[in-house]
Design a protein around this motif. Structure first.
Motif, PDB file in Angstrom:
ATOM      1  N   LEU A 152       2.471  36.017 -27.563  1.00 41.72           N
ATOM      2  CA  LEU A 152       1.375  35.072 -27.650  1.00 41.72           C
ATOM      3  C   LEU A 152       1.906  33.782 -28.254  1.00 41.72           C
ATOM      4  CD1 LEU A 152      -2.231  35.501 -28.201  1.00 41.72           C
ATOM      5  CD2 LEU A 152      -1.145  34.161 -30.001  1.00 41.72           C
ATOM      6  N   SER A 153       1.542  32.652 -27.667  1.00 39.43           N
ATOM      7  CA  SER A 153       1.987  31.374 -28.209  1.00 39.43           C
ATOM      8  C   SER A 153       0.815  30.411 -28.286  1.00 39.43           C
ATOM      9  CB  SER A 153       3.097  30.772 -27.332  1.00 39.43           C
ATOM     10  OG  SER A 153       2.610  30.505 -26.034  1.00 39.43           O
ATOM     11  N   LEU A 154       0.914  29.476 -29.230  1.00 39.57           N
ATOM     12  CA  LEU A 154      -0.072  28.413 -29.382  1.00 39.57           C
ATOM     13  C   LEU A 154       0.655  27.090 -29.249  1.00 39.57           C
ATOM     14  CD1 LEU A 154      -1.226  30.851 -31.253  1.00 39.57           C
ATOM     15  CD2 LEU A 154      -2.666  29.065 -32.179  1.00 39.57           C
ATOM     16  N   GLN A 155       0.105  26.217 -28.421  1.00 40.43           N
ATOM     17  CA  GLN A 155       0.678  24.882 -28.284  1.00 40.43           C
ATOM     18  C   GLN A 155      -0.421  23.845 -28.438  1.00 40.43           C
ATOM     19  OE1 GLN A 155       1.349  26.556 -24.809  1.00 40.43           O
ATOM     20  NE2 GLN A 155       2.967  27.759 -25.734  1.00 40.43           N
ATOM     21  N   ALA A 156      -0.048  22.726 -29.033  1.00 42.01           N
ATOM     22  CA  ALA A 156      -0.984  21.608 -29.125  1.00 42.01           C
ATOM     23  C   ALA A 156      -1.102  20.966 -27.750  1.00 42.01           C
ATOM     24  CB  ALA A 156      -0.486  20.592 -30.149  1.00 42.01           C
ATOM     25  N   GLY A 157      -2.273  20.410 -27.467  1.00 40.86           N
ATOM     26  CA  GLY A 157      -2.476  19.723 -26.204  1.00 40.86           C
ATOM     27  C   GLY A 157      -1.816  18.352 -26.210  1.00 40.86           C
ATOM     28  N   VAL A 158      -2.028  17.600 -25.148  1.00 43.28           N
ATOM     29  CA  VAL A 158      -1.456  16.262 -25.013  1.00 43.28           C
ATOM     30  C   VAL A 158      -1.998  15.354 -26.114  1.00 43.28           C
ATOM     31  CG1 VAL A 158      -1.229  14.270 -23.483  1.00 43.28           C
ATOM     32  CG2 VAL A 158      -1.280  16.580 -22.528  1.00 43.28           C
ATOM     33  N   ASP A 159      -1.107  14.612 -26.749  1.00 41.01           N
ATOM     34  CA  ASP A 159      -1.471  13.697 -27.839  1.00 41.01           C
ATOM     35  C   ASP A 159      -2.197  14.416 -28.981  1.00 41.01           C
ATOM     36  OD1 ASP A 159      -0.365  11.527 -26.481  1.00 41.01           O
ATOM     37  OD2 ASP A 159      -2.238  11.160 -25.390  1.00 41.01           O
ATOM     38  N   GLY A 160      -1.890  15.703 -29.162  1.00 39.39           N
ATOM     39  CA  GLY A 160      -2.491  16.467 -30.257  1.00 39.39           C
ATOM     40  C   GLY A 160      -3.941  16.843 -30.022  1.00 39.39           C
ATOM     41  N   LEU A 161      -4.483  16.510 -28.839  1.00 41.57           N
ATOM     42  CA  LEU A 161      -5.878  16.845 -28.535  1.00 41.57           C
ATOM     43  C   LEU A 161      -5.938  18.218 -27.891  1.00 41.57           C
ATOM     44  CD1 LEU A 161      -8.849  15.883 -28.434  1.00 41.57           C
ATOM     45  CD2 LEU A 161      -8.376  15.076 -26.118  1.00 41.57           C
ATOM     46  N   GLY A 162      -6.690  19.118 -28.518  1.00 42.64           N
ATOM     47  CA  GLY A 162      -6.864  20.441 -27.944  1.00 42.64           C
ATOM     48  C   GLY A 162      -5.726  21.392 -28.260  1.00 42.64           C
ATOM     49  N   THR A 163      -5.921  22.622 -27.825  1.00 48.20           N
ATOM     50  CA  THR A 163      -4.961  23.697 -28.060  1.00 48.20           C
ATOM     51  C   THR A 163      -4.888  24.567 -26.819  1.00 48.20           C
ATOM     52  OG1 THR A 163      -5.598  23.738 -30.395  1.00 48.20           O
ATOM     53  CG2 THR A 163      -4.420  25.663 -29.582  1.00 48.20           C
ATOM     54  N   CYS A 164      -3.726  25.145 -26.586  1.00 49.71           N
ATOM     55  CA  CYS A 164      -3.562  26.125 -25.520  1.00 49.71           C
ATOM     56  C   CYS A 164      -3.019  27.403 -26.146  1.00 49.71           C
ATOM     57  CB  CYS A 164      -2.607  25.623 -24.442  1.00 49.71           C
ATOM     58  SG  CYS A 164      -2.269  26.878 -23.173  1.00 49.71           S
ATOM     59  N   VAL A 165      -3.784  28.485 -26.020  1.00 52.03           N
ATOM     60  CA  VAL A 165      -3.324  29.804 -26.438  1.00 52.03           C
ATOM     61  C   VAL A 165      -2.884  30.507 -25.161  1.00 52.03           C
ATOM     62  CG1 VAL A 165      -4.007  32.027 -27.428  1.00 52.03           C
ATOM     63  CG2 VAL A 165      -4.961  29.901 -28.350  1.00 52.03           C
ATOM     64  N   GLU A 166      -1.645  30.977 -25.146  1.00 53.28           N
ATOM     65  CA  GLU A 166      -1.135  31.660 -23.948  1.00 53.28           C
ATOM     66  C   GLU A 166      -0.581  33.021 -24.326  1.00 53.28           C
ATOM     67  OE1 GLU A 166       1.053  29.688 -20.607  1.00 53.28           O
ATOM     68  OE2 GLU A 166       2.696  30.931 -21.356  1.00 53.28           O
ATOM     69  N   MET A 167      -0.986  34.033 -23.568  1.00 56.99           N
ATOM     70  CA  MET A 167      -0.483  35.385 -23.770  1.00 56.99           C
ATOM     71  C   MET A 167       0.102  35.873 -22.454  1.00 56.99           C
ATOM     72  SD  MET A 167      -0.663  38.903 -23.802  1.00 56.99           S
ATOM     73  CE  MET A 167      -2.245  39.508 -23.331  1.00 56.99           C
ATOM     74  N   ARG A 168       1.309  36.447 -22.541  1.00 54.84           N
ATOM     75  CA  ARG A 168       1.964  37.004 -21.358  1.00 54.84           C
ATOM     76  C   ARG A 168       2.363  38.442 -21.638  1.00 54.84           C
ATOM     77  NH1 ARG A 168       4.790  33.366 -17.758  1.00 54.84           N
ATOM     78  NH2 ARG A 168       4.213  31.211 -18.177  1.00 54.84           N
ATOM     79  N   PHE A 169       2.204  39.294 -20.626  1.00 58.15           N
ATOM     80  CA  PHE A 169       2.683  40.660 -20.755  1.00 58.15           C
ATOM     81  C   PHE A 169       2.855  41.275 -19.368  1.00 58.15           C
ATOM     82  CE2 PHE A 169      -1.628  41.642 -19.857  1.00 58.15           C
ATOM     83  CZ  PHE A 169      -1.694  42.969 -19.466  1.00 58.15           C
ATOM     84  N   ARG A 170       3.623  42.331 -19.318  1.00 57.36           N
ATOM     85  CA  ARG A 170       3.842  43.044 -18.060  1.00 57.36           C
ATOM     86  C   ARG A 170       3.038  44.345 -18.116  1.00 57.36           C
ATOM     87  NH1 ARG A 170       7.360  42.325 -14.313  1.00 57.36           N
ATOM     88  NH2 ARG A 170       8.577  40.930 -15.633  1.00 57.36           N
ATOM     89  N   PRO A 171       2.031  44.503 -17.248  1.00 56.82           N
ATOM     90  CA  PRO A 171       1.246  45.741 -17.250  1.00 56.82           C
ATOM     91  C   PRO A 171       2.146  46.964 -17.077  1.00 56.82           C
ATOM     92  CG  PRO A 171       0.206  44.097 -15.850  1.00 56.82           C
ATOM     93  CD  PRO A 171       1.554  43.563 -16.229  1.00 56.82           C
ATOM     94  N   ARG A 172       1.813  48.038 -17.755  1.00 55.71           N
ATOM     95  CA  ARG A 172       2.601  49.268 -17.701  1.00 55.71           C
ATOM     96  C   ARG A 172       2.766  49.774 -16.278  1.00 55.71           C
ATOM     97  NH1 ARG A 172       3.504  48.326 -22.519  1.00 55.71           N
ATOM     98  NH2 ARG A 172       2.707  49.430 -24.324  1.00 55.71           N
ATOM     99  N   ALA A 173       1.694  49.622 -15.459  1.00 53.53           N
ATOM    100  CA  ALA A 173       1.716  50.144 -14.095  1.00 53.53           C
ATOM    101  C   ALA A 173       2.760  49.466 -13.215  1.00 53.53           C
ATOM    102  CB  ALA A 173       0.339  50.011 -13.463  1.00 53.53           C
ATOM    103  N   THR A 174       3.166  48.229 -13.554  1.00 50.58           N
ATOM    104  CA  THR A 174       4.133  47.508 -12.731  1.00 50.58           C
ATOM    105  C   THR A 174       5.573  47.870 -13.069  1.00 50.58           C
ATOM    106  OG1 THR A 174       4.274  45.595 -14.206  1.00 50.58           O
ATOM    107  CG2 THR A 174       2.583  45.534 -12.479  1.00 50.58           C
ATOM    108  N   GLY A 175       5.751  48.673 -14.122  1.00 58.92           N
ATOM    109  CA  GLY A 175       7.125  49.058 -14.512  1.00 58.92           C
ATOM    110  C   GLY A 175       7.785  47.974 -15.303  1.00 58.92           C
ATOM    111  N   ALA A 176       9.104  48.152 -15.554  1.00 60.37           N
ATOM    112  CA  ALA A 176       9.836  47.206 -16.402  1.00 60.37           C
ATOM    113  C   ALA A 176      10.345  46.052 -15.607  1.00 60.37           C
ATOM    114  CB  ALA A 176      10.997  47.918 -17.079  1.00 60.37           C
TER     115      ALA A 176
END
Length: 176
Positions: A152-176
Motif C-alpha cells: 500500500l502506498s500514499l502519494q500526494a497529488g499534483v501541487d500537493g492537492l489531494g492524495t492517492c492511496v494505492e494498493m496492489r496485490f496478486r490474488p491467490r487464485a492467479t498463482g505466483a
C-alpha cells in the motif's frame, strides 16, 4: 544506575507497555466492528463498493466515483473483504480529514493478474514525508494489504492537492 531502576522509571516502562497493549486492543476492536458492520451483498464486491459509495457520499456530500474494471477476476471472500475495508478506510479519511469535494475509486487488473486499487481525492493532501503513518487508519490499511501479500502506498497529488492511496496485490487464485 539506569533510568528504569530509578524511582518512577519502572512506572514509565509499565505505562508504555500498557499503552502498547491498549493500542493493539483498540486496533483489533476496530477490525471486529468493521467485520460486523460489513457483509457482502448478493452482488459481491462491486455491489458492496456501490453501497459504501452511496452511504459515504450521502453522509458527507463528497462526490465519489467508482470505476470498477476487475471483470471476472477470481477473488476469494477474504480478498474481497480486505479490499472493501481498505476502500472504506481510505474514503473515511477523504471525508474526515481531506475535506475533498471529489474522490474516485478505481479497481483494475494488470496483465500479470495483479489487482490495483486506487482511491484518489482533491482534498487537503498529506503532509510531505509523513507517509500518513501513525494516524488516519493507515497502519490498518497497510496491515490488510500485507495480509493479502500486497503493498500500500500514499502519494500526494499534483501541487500537493489531494492524495492517492494505492494498493496492489496478486490474488491467490492467479498463482505466483
Amino acid at each position: 544506575s539506569c533510568a528504569a531502576c530509578a524511582p518512577g522509571g519502572r512506572v514509565l516502562e509499565v505505562s508504555a507497555e500498557i499503552k502498547t497493549g491498549l493500542d493493539s486492543a483498540y486496533r483489533h476492536l476496530r477490525e471486529l466492528l468493521s467485520a460486523f458492520r460489513t457483509s457482502m451483498p448478493p452482488g459481491g464486491l462491486q455491489q458492496a463498493l456501490r453501497e459504501v459509495v452511496e452511504e459515504l457520499s450521502a453522509r458527507a456530500g463528497t462526490e465519489i466515483g467508482l470505476d470498477y474494471r476487475l471483470g471476472d477476476a477470481a477473488l476469494s471472500v477474504n480478498e474481497e473483504f480486505h479490499l472493501l475495508q481498505i476502500v472504506r478506510e481510505a474514503l473515511t479519511n477523504v471525508i474526515r480529514h481531506a475535506r475533498a469535494d471529489h474522490a474516485l475509486i478505481s479497481l483494475d487488473c494488470a496483465e500479470g493478474g495483479e489487482v490495483r486499487v486506487r482511491v484518489e481525492d482533491d482534498g487537503r493532501g498529506i503532509q510531505p514525508d509523513s507517509g500518513g503513518e501513525g494516524h488516519h487508519g493507515v497502519s490498518i490499511m497497510r496491515e490488510r494489504a500485507r495480509q493479502l501479500g500486497g503493498s500500500l502506498s500514499l502519494q500526494a497529488g499534483v501541487d500537493g492537492l489531494g492524495t492517492c492511496v494505492e494498493m496492489r496485490f496478486r490474488p491467490r487464485a492467479t498463482g505466483a
